[in-house]
Design an enzyme around this catalytic site. Sequence first.
Site, PDB file in Angstrom:
ATOM      1  N   LEU A 109       0.876  -1.167   0.000  1.00 31.58           N
ATOM      2  CA  LEU A 109       0.000   0.000   0.000  1.00 31.58           C
ATOM      3  C   LEU A 109       0.913   1.216   0.000  1.00 31.58           C
ATOM      4  CD1 LEU A 109      -2.547  -1.067   2.782  1.00 31.58           C
ATOM      5  CD2 LEU A 109      -2.976  -1.029   0.319  1.00 31.58           C
ATOM      6  N   ASP A 110       0.536   2.273  -0.715  1.00 29.86           N
ATOM      7  CA  ASP A 110       1.394   3.451  -0.697  1.00 29.86           C
ATOM      8  C   ASP A 110       1.377   4.079   0.700  1.00 29.86           C
ATOM      9  OD1 ASP A 110      -0.542   5.741  -0.530  1.00 29.86           O
ATOM     10  OD2 ASP A 110      -1.219   4.960  -2.456  1.00 29.86           O
ATOM     11  N   ALA A 111       2.342   4.926   0.962  1.00 30.04           N
ATOM     12  CA  ALA A 111       2.550   5.432   2.326  1.00 30.04           C
ATOM     13  C   ALA A 111       1.312   6.128   2.884  1.00 30.04           C
ATOM     14  CB  ALA A 111       3.753   6.380   2.353  1.00 30.04           C
ATOM     15  N   PRO A 257      -2.272   0.825  -4.589  1.00 35.91           N
ATOM     16  CA  PRO A 257      -3.537   1.503  -4.917  1.00 35.91           C
ATOM     17  C   PRO A 257      -3.367   2.982  -5.142  1.00 35.91           C
ATOM     18  CG  PRO A 257      -3.474   0.902  -2.621  1.00 35.91           C
ATOM     19  CD  PRO A 257      -2.264   0.293  -3.229  1.00 35.91           C
TER      20      PRO A 257
END
Length: 257
Positions: A109-111, A257
């Site tokens: 998942l992005d940060a 995402p």
Amino acid sequence: MTDGPEGVRLQKVLANAGVASRRVCEQLIVAGRVRVNGVTVTALGTRVRPETDIVDVDGTAIQLDASKRYVMLNKPTGVVSSMRDEQGRPDLRRYTREWPERLFNVGRLDAETSGLLVLTNDGELAHVLAHPSFGVDKIYIAKVRGTVAPQTVQRLRAGVDLDDGPIAADKARLLDTSVGSSLVELTLHSGRNRIVRRMLAEVGHPVIELVRRQFGPLHLGTLPAGAARELTTVERGALLTLARRPSPPMDTDPETP
């Protein structure tokens, strides 16, 4: 599968895996509800090698290798999906310290996206589930700017054109609207980079907050942000069953995402 002196009796292996008592496991075998390497077995003398054989009960995979660990994490925002970040940003190591095994994340998942992330030391399962061609469904809840109209939800289902090609949500629905923002639920199997954010930006509703609530058969439930727990026996079985199914040819992009 082995019928000779090598291996462990099937009913003992099933009982050790937490399926049921040994007596009930014997009944499951005799009833033809257990398969070993895809073959139904009914003989109580059947022996298996837990390290290599694949066993399922009523079509649900059973974890036989006790050395494998499966953990669900509710990743907070601001944490990168890496076990060691070269830039010194907060990473996933802080959430794996209570387990002696060396765990790593399945996909990422992005940060700035929070939510469900699976951590494991099962490299084969991680590779299968993270590969976009496998098409594991993920459900996201996005808080977006503006009031989302029904026509916009339909557009997300029908598909939008992005720089790297068209993309459509498997499912989309409007959960709520308030002054200046809306809540949208999207179901996607695509693994394209930052795909949820890009889709919503394309329809004129940039993401304010984004959380992944579901990954395949796993649901985040009430797990607090920053908390981690081992999967239950039922959850492990569902995840292993999913990982063993044939994978259809789909997207080939990395998952974020």
